[in-house]
Design a protein around this motif. Structure first.
Motif, PDB file in Angstrom:
ATOM      1  N   ASP A 116       0.840  -1.195   0.000  1.00 60.21           N
ATOM      2  CA  ASP A 116       0.000   0.000   0.000  1.00 60.21           C
ATOM      3  C   ASP A 116       0.886   1.261   0.000  1.00 60.21           C
ATOM      4  O   ASP A 116       1.135   1.857   1.048  1.00 60.21           O
ATOM      5  CB  ASP A 116      -0.894  -0.058   1.259  1.00 60.21           C
ATOM      6  N   GLY A 117       1.379   1.617  -1.158  1.00 69.95           N
ATOM      7  CA  GLY A 117       2.237   2.796  -1.227  1.00 69.95           C
ATOM      8  C   GLY A 117       2.621   3.109  -2.664  1.00 69.95           C
ATOM      9  O   GLY A 117       2.229   2.396  -3.599  1.00 69.95           O
ATOM     10  N   VAL A 118       3.345   4.205  -2.820  1.00 70.97           N
ATOM     11  CA  VAL A 118       3.781   4.645  -4.155  1.00 70.97           C
ATOM     12  C   VAL A 118       5.265   4.982  -4.104  1.00 70.97           C
ATOM     13  O   VAL A 118       5.842   5.107  -3.019  1.00 70.97           O
ATOM     14  CB  VAL A 118       2.951   5.859  -4.640  1.00 70.97           C
ATOM     15  N   TYR A 119       5.875   5.138  -5.274  1.00 64.48           N
ATOM     16  CA  TYR A 119       7.313   5.387  -5.300  1.00 64.48           C
ATOM     17  C   TYR A 119       7.721   6.206  -6.517  1.00 64.48           C
ATOM     18  O   TYR A 119       6.923   6.437  -7.429  1.00 64.48           O
ATOM     19  CB  TYR A 119       8.091   4.063  -5.254  1.00 64.48           C
ATOM     20  N   GLU A 120       8.979   6.620  -6.501  1.00 65.67           N
ATOM     21  CA  GLU A 120       9.609   7.297  -7.641  1.00 65.67           C
ATOM     22  C   GLU A 120      11.035   6.773  -7.772  1.00 65.67           C
ATOM     23  O   GLU A 120      11.643   6.367  -6.775  1.00 65.67           O
ATOM     24  CB  GLU A 120       9.692   8.814  -7.408  1.00 65.67           C
ATOM     25  N   VAL A 121      11.552   6.805  -8.972  1.00 73.20           N
ATOM     26  CA  VAL A 121      12.982   6.541  -9.189  1.00 73.20           C
ATOM     27  C   VAL A 121      13.516   7.748  -9.955  1.00 73.20           C
ATOM     28  O   VAL A 121      13.043   8.052 -11.053  1.00 73.20           O
ATOM     29  CB  VAL A 121      13.216   5.240  -9.989  1.00 73.20           C
ATOM     30  N   ILE A 122      14.468   8.445  -9.340  1.00 72.28           N
ATOM     31  CA  ILE A 122      14.954   9.709  -9.918  1.00 72.28           C
ATOM     32  C   ILE A 122      16.436   9.569 -10.237  1.00 72.28           C
ATOM     33  O   ILE A 122      17.236   9.252  -9.343  1.00 72.28           O
ATOM     34  CB  ILE A 122      14.747  10.874  -8.917  1.00 72.28           C
ATOM     35  N   LEU A 163       8.610  14.990  -8.851  1.00 69.92           N
ATOM     36  CA  LEU A 163       7.827  15.350  -7.660  1.00 69.92           C
ATOM     37  C   LEU A 163       6.361  15.584  -8.023  1.00 69.92           C
ATOM     38  O   LEU A 163       5.456  15.264  -7.249  1.00 69.92           O
ATOM     39  CB  LEU A 163       8.430  16.583  -6.978  1.00 69.92           C
ATOM     40  N   LYS A 164       6.148  16.089  -9.215  1.00 69.34           N
ATOM     41  CA  LYS A 164       4.770  16.300  -9.672  1.00 69.34           C
ATOM     42  C   LYS A 164       4.071  14.934  -9.840  1.00 69.34           C
ATOM     43  O   LYS A 164       2.924  14.753  -9.437  1.00 69.34           O
ATOM     44  CB  LYS A 164       4.819  17.053 -11.013  1.00 69.34           C
ATOM     45  N   ARG A 165       4.789  13.995 -10.439  1.00 78.53           N
ATOM     46  CA  ARG A 165       4.184  12.655 -10.602  1.00 78.53           C
ATOM     47  C   ARG A 165       3.961  11.982  -9.246  1.00 78.53           C
ATOM     48  O   ARG A 165       2.960  11.307  -9.039  1.00 78.53           O
ATOM     49  CB  ARG A 165       5.057  11.781 -11.517  1.00 78.53           C
ATOM     50  N   LEU A 166       4.903  12.195  -8.315  1.00 80.54           N
ATOM     51  CA  LEU A 166       4.733  11.628  -6.967  1.00 80.54           C
ATOM     52  C   LEU A 166       3.457  12.181  -6.326  1.00 80.54           C
ATOM     53  O   LEU A 166       2.652  11.432  -5.746  1.00 80.54           O
ATOM     54  CB  LEU A 166       5.951  11.955  -6.102  1.00 80.54           C
ATOM     55  N   ALA A 167       3.261  13.493  -6.452  1.00 78.21           N
ATOM     56  CA  ALA A 167       2.064  14.124  -5.876  1.00 78.21           C
ATOM     57  C   ALA A 167       0.803  13.527  -6.510  1.00 78.21           C
ATOM     58  O   ALA A 167      -0.181  13.255  -5.816  1.00 78.21           O
ATOM     59  CB  ALA A 167       2.121  15.636  -6.083  1.00 78.21           C
ATOM     60  N   ALA A 168       0.858  13.280  -7.820  1.00 72.52           N
ATOM     61  CA  ALA A 168      -0.312  12.705  -8.508  1.00 72.52           C
ATOM     62  C   ALA A 168      -0.566  11.274  -8.027  1.00 72.52           C
ATOM     63  O   ALA A 168      -1.719  10.884  -7.805  1.00 72.52           O
ATOM     64  CB  ALA A 168      -0.094  12.734 -10.018  1.00 72.52           C
ATOM     65  N   SER A 169       0.505  10.492  -7.838  1.00 69.20           N
ATOM     66  CA  SER A 169       0.333   9.108  -7.359  1.00 69.20           C
ATOM     67  C   SER A 169      -0.253   9.116  -5.953  1.00 69.20           C
ATOM     68  O   SER A 169      -1.175   8.350  -5.646  1.00 69.20           O
ATOM     69  CB  SER A 169       1.678   8.365  -7.325  1.00 69.20           C
ATOM     70  N   LEU A 170       0.273   9.998  -5.080  1.00 63.91           N
ATOM     71  CA  LEU A 170      -0.219  10.071  -3.698  1.00 63.91           C
ATOM     72  C   LEU A 170      -1.710  10.433  -3.683  1.00 63.91           C
ATOM     73  O   LEU A 170      -2.507   9.820  -2.968  1.00 63.91           O
ATOM     74  CB  LEU A 170       0.582  11.102  -2.898  1.00 63.91           C
ATOM     75  N   LYS A 171      -2.051  11.394  -4.514  1.00 70.52           N
ATOM     76  CA  LYS A 171      -3.454  11.827  -4.569  1.00 70.52           C
ATOM     77  C   LYS A 171      -4.340  10.662  -5.041  1.00 70.52           C
ATOM     78  O   LYS A 171      -5.399  10.399  -4.461  1.00 70.52           O
ATOM     79  CB  LYS A 171      -3.550  13.018  -5.529  1.00 70.52           C
ATOM     80  N   ALA A 172      -3.862   9.953  -6.059  1.00 67.58           N
ATOM     81  CA  ALA A 172      -4.666   8.861  -6.625  1.00 67.58           C
ATOM     82  C   ALA A 172      -4.902   7.744  -5.612  1.00 67.58           C
ATOM     83  O   ALA A 172      -5.934   7.074  -5.670  1.00 67.58           O
ATOM     84  CB  ALA A 172      -3.985   8.310  -7.875  1.00 67.58           C
TER      85      ALA A 172
END
Ligand code: PDD
Length: 294
Positions: A29-35, A49-58
């Motif tokens: 139950d979580g989301v991630y990024e690889v930068i 960071l924008k995509r992370l915010a979108a994943s968290l919101k979703a």
């Protein structure tokens, strides 16, 4: 020993501990990024960071930190791990709670970041790919940590002696198990349009942007499995593999079985962009250090 970040603390990776009731461990139950980090600098950080915010919101996890705080944490981590080229992994889970699908009471998210050395070859190596049925769920635009289908698909590719699984849903290409897909036919580049069937890749977007800015024909449009099989060129994009040519698909050569001319062109545009960004950031830092004119 590499350093990592866990819930407000920077510490050696081997000392980091999370409770077994973390919902990331129990439910995925979580989301991630690889930068990616090139020359000590986080590449396309704002977009990640924008995509992370979108994943968290979703997935309905409240944003635990603002963009400036994320940037500070990640920069500290990159510096602690010696700068240079790295791949930063950032994960946010819903937090620690008694095992129940629905939370009985609010909990704080678990925030974890680590970094691995990244050694991009001077030039991406050509790879083989196989087409596979896209067995994943229907929210593939969310960068969710539950990657069991992706693991199985990559294993399927490895069993066939290939690197990537290119996924087909309803007769059309969606993406790779851990990459986005481009195809070239008669000098025209295509990549599937964004939507719930695929991750909006940061590298994908950059390549589309660079090709269009260079006035090369590049369209976001559906690619059928048949069209993929007859492509002159196929490329994969991802933050860690950059722009990678596929020279064999399902055991048959793609085009002439060597990286194609449009791939070369796109790679040159990408490398030049990377260079420009790095230069601009270095110059920005130098001017920040100069004393203000009085
Ligand atoms: N994955 N599609 C999927 C399913 C991915 O997992 C990835 C990257 C991409 C490419 O996105 P980007 O260009 O933003 O890296 C597309 C990362 C690298 C990973 O999971 O390790």
């Amino acid at each position: 020993m590499p350093s990592c970040y866990l819930n407000g603390e920077v510490l050696p990776l081997e000392e980091a501990r999370i409770p077994v009731l973390d919902r990331g461990f129990i439910f995925g139950d979580g989301v991630y990024e690889v930068i990616p980090v090139f020359g000590g600098r986080l590449f396309r950080l704002a977009e990640h960071l924008k995509r992370l915010a979108a994943s968290l919101k979703a997935v309905r996890i409240a944003r635990p930190l603002g963009d400036e705080e994320w940037a500070d944490i990640l920069k500290t981590l990159v510096d602690r791990n010696g700068g240079g080229n790295q791949s930063v992994y950032l994960q946010v889970t819903r937090g620690v709670a008694r095992r129940d699908l629905v939370l009985a009471e609010p909990v704080s998210p678990t925030v974890f970041a680590m970094s691995n050395p990244l050694t991009p070859p001077r030039e991406p190596e050509p790879v083989g790919a196989v087409t596979c049925d896209d067995i994943r769920w229907r929210y593939c635009h969310i960068k969710a940590i539950g990657l069991l289908p992706n693991v199985l698909l990559r294993l399927q590719a490895a069993d066939a002696g290939a690197y990537e699984a290119i996924l087909i849903r309803d007769g059309r290409v969606t993406e790779g198990a851990a990459s986005n897909v481009f195809a070239v036919h008669a000098g025209v580049v295509t990549t599937p349009p964004k939507g719930p069937e695929l991750l909006p890749g940061i590298t994908r977007d950059l390549i589309v942007e660079l090709l269009q800015a260079a006035r090369l024909p590049c369209h976001e449009t559906r690619i059928s499995a048949e069209a993929l099989a007859s492509a002159d060129e196929i490329w994969l994009t991802s933050s860690v593999r950059e722009l990678c040519p596929v020279t064999a698909l399902d055991g048959r050569p793609v085009g002439r079985g060597v990286p194609g001319p449009l791939w070369r062109c796109a790679l040159d545009l990408y490398q030049a962009y990377k260079q420009r960004t790095y230069q601009a950031e270095v110059e920005g830092c130098v001017s920040d250090l100069r004393p203000a004119a009085s």
